[in-house]
Each structure stands twice: as C-alpha cells, then as structure tokens.
Design an enzyme around this catalytic site. Structure first.
Site: not given
Length: 412
Positions: A156, A223, A277, A301
């Site tokens: 971002y 992640k 996840d 987000d």
C-alpha cells in the site's frame, strides 16, 4: 500557521504534545471534514452526539471545519489542500468522514496520502460487540480485540507502475540483468517494503496499549512462511521489541507452556504469532483467544474488515489513524455515494469513531457513555434500515438515530 480559505475558531484552545503525552484543554479545537458521499449525513449526526457527551462531563469541543474530497476540489481545485493538512498538524486531532478514491485511475487514495504525509503509522480499530446488533456468529459477545495495522508501508506504499510503462519495463530489465529474475513484460509492478523501523514502532504501540489497558495478549499476524524477508521479518522484529523493550511485561507462547504450564502469570502479556490465512478462521473459531493484534498493512486491511463482519458489519465499525502525538479518526466504511443526502444510513460507525477519539484525548467517561447510549438505542429497537432488515424494530433515519442516542446518553 497560515490558512488560505479557512479560519480557525477564535475561542477554544489547542491540544499540545509534550514529553510524549497529549495535553488536552477542556475546550479543544478539533478540525473535522465531512468528506464525500454519506459523510455529509453521518459526520453531523456524530457531532451532535459528541457535543452532548462532552457537555455531560463539563467540556466542549470547538469544531473547526476543513475540507477534503469533492468539497475541497470545488473550493481549492485540490482534493487534499494544504489548509486541511496544516490544520491537523496544528491541532493534532481530527474527525473525518469517508473519502472516495476511484478504482484503477484518477488520483491516488486521499486516505493513504493523509496517512503518509502526517506519518499516521498505525491504523487502530477496536472490534467489539454491541448488544442487540445482528451478527452472523453464535457468540458475538466474545469479540473484543483491537487491531493495530501498519499504515505506511507494504504494497500500500503506492510504489507501483502500470504495465508497459517505462518505469515498469526498466525495473523488469534490471531484475533480469542483475538478479536473473524473470517477470513477464506485460506485468504491472509494485514494491512491498517492510522495514525494521516501521514494524518496531507499530508493535511498540500495540504492546504499550496492551499494558495500559490490561490486555492479555499481543498476536503478530504475518505471511512469513512464504514472504520470509518482509512478512517473516515483521514477525521477527515484533518479537525483538517484546523481548528487548518490554521483557518485564511479556512472555512468548512457548514460555507460557514451558515455564508456566499454560497458566498465564498475573501481569504478563503473551506475545504470539499466527499465519495470516489461518488467522481468518481463528477469529471465527477461537474468537476469545485474541486481544491485541498487530499486522502489516495489506493483511491488516483484510483482517480488520473481516473482523467488522463479526460484530455487525462496516456500518458500526470505528477506526483511527495514529502517529506520535497526532490522530485522525475515521469510520471503517466507505462513502456510499448512492445513499448520500437521504438521511438513511447508519451513523453508528462515525459516532463510535468519535467515542474512540474522546478515549484518545483522555475523555474516557464521555467515550464510555457514548458506547453505552448507542447500545441502549439499538437494544430498544430504534435502528436504521441496515439493521432493521435483520431484526425489525423501529426504522429511523440518520438524524433521528443520533437524536435517540443523545436522549439515551442524557439519561445516563
């Protein structure tokens, strides 16, 4: 500070930032801007409630209207004028409505620009259940955590170039020539920076919040199993902050079991990590095991919007963007232009965002009264259309809902 087209109020006083703390007068000047779309509905409704709550504790907000989005463009020829940024810098705390950013073109996100220019490095979203709100899960009352999302880096950061551009092709050639990395020439290119500095200051803020608010755990979500040198580094740097700066308060999840047999010692915060996840199903299946959650920008987000669904959706989810001694408070939802000006939409997210702002400036009694009054209003069956379609009751408009909240607030 010089302003071009707006003038600060003559009454009221500035919030100051000294020795790492906000100094808040009883009559602070607070800039606000309605933004786009339904901002013109929900921001005035929220201000009505905030004024009533402030009055209840013998204080007063002196509001200073500034502009961003379409209103700013009409007035300045600029969607985000210097007047607005300067007002936030000078007065340190601001309330905002939603801003529209076109998908795929036009101008870059105004929300991202505000965060980057003012170095609002933490997006902080408390996620908690209000009694009476319809929820898709069986036990929404177990939901009570605070998400700290890094706000300035990751994909971002806005460092990207379109397919076929000179910059994208140059970068593709550089990666191939220097590192032997092959990327298709018809690719758009984006960069994912995650720094030690930005990670540590975010996790530092999250741990401090946990200490100050008697929270039980801080979870680092990442992640890193795939992106080892960005997301994996986020995890490692987070643990470093916990160990090196907050060692007397923090223990790891391994230490919890190895040293304490799984029983959390009084006064200790458990610092743990989860793969991103997996975390999405964890907040559904092990909701009450999470307390404070710290994440990089993109996954933050995603997770914060998913978390909002647990407690009734984006229409009631508050949010904030915090830096060192500066904060901009905004609801999680977007501008929903098709509903603008209809006195229809739910102002709860904006109202609770104002409550979060009051908490930030130390007006905790007023903040708690607002949350209680909103809950009383919804529990009594007075709701806007979005909640009415799920639970019935008395359907009211934006302004009428705010007035009902004020009435309940004044009864406290």
């Amino acid at each position: 500070m010089q302003y071009e087209k707006v003038k600060p109020p003559e009454n009221g006083e500035k919030i100051r930032y000294e020795n790492g703390k906000l100094i808040v007068p009883d009559n602070p000047i607070i800039p606000y801007f309605e933004g786009d779309g339904i901002g013109k509905d929900v921001v005035p409704a929220a201000i009505r409630v905030l004024d009533a709550a402030a009055d209840k504790i013998g204080k007063e907000v002196v509001w200073f209207q500034v502009y961003a989005g379409e209103d700013a463009y009409k007035l300045y020829g600029n969607y985000l004028p210097d007047d607005t940024l300067n007002a936030i810098k000078e007065f340190r705390v601001a309330l905002k409505g939603p801003l529209t950013t076109p998908v795929g073109g036009g101008y870059r996100s105004l929300n991202v620009t505000i965060r980057q220019v003012l170095d609002l490095y933490a997006n902080v979203r408390p996620v908690y259940y209000l009694k009476g709100v319809p929820s898709p899960i069986k036990h929404p009352e177990k939901v009570n955590f605070v998400i700290f999302r890094e706000n300035t880096e990751d994909v971002y950061a806005g460092i990207e170039w379109p397919r076929g551009s000179e910059e994208a092709l140059k970068l593709i050639r550089f990666l191939k020539n220097e590192f032997g990395v092959t990327i298709r020439e018809d690719s758009g290119i984006g960069i994912k920076p995650i720094s030690e500095f930005a990670t540590k200051r975010l996790v530092r803020m999250a741990i401090r919040y946990a200490i100050e608010n008697n929270r039980k755990s801080v979870t680092l979500v990442h992640k890193g199993n795939i992106m080892k040198y960005t997301e994996g580094a986020f995890r490692d740097w987070g643990y470093e902050v916990a160990k090196q700066e907050f060692g007397e308060y923090c223990i790891t999840e391994d230490e919890l079991w190895d040293k304490y047999g799984g029983k959390q010692p009084e006064g200790k915060i458990v610092v743990k990590d989860r793969i991103a996840d997996n975390m999405f199903q964890q907040i559904l299946t092990r909701t009450d095991e999470y307390d404070v959650i710290a994440l990089p920008n993109l996954n933050g987000d995603y997770l914060s919007d998913a978390a909002a669904a647990l407690i009734g959706g984006l229409g009631i989810a508050p949010g904030s963007n915090i830096g060192d001694g500066i904060g901009v408070f905004e609801p999680v939802h977007g501008s929903a232009p098709k509903y603008a000006g209809q006195n229809k939409v739910n102002p709860t997210a904006e109202i609770l965002t104002g409550a979060l702002m009051f908490e930030y400036i130390g007006w905790k009694d007023a903040s708690e009264m607002i949350k209680k009054a909103v809950e009383m209003t919804i529990s009594s069956g007075i709701v806007t259309y979005d909640i009415h379609r799920h639970m019935g009751g008395t359907k009211v408009g934006t302004r009428e809902f705010a007035e009902a909240v004020v009435e309940n607030l004044q009864s406290l």
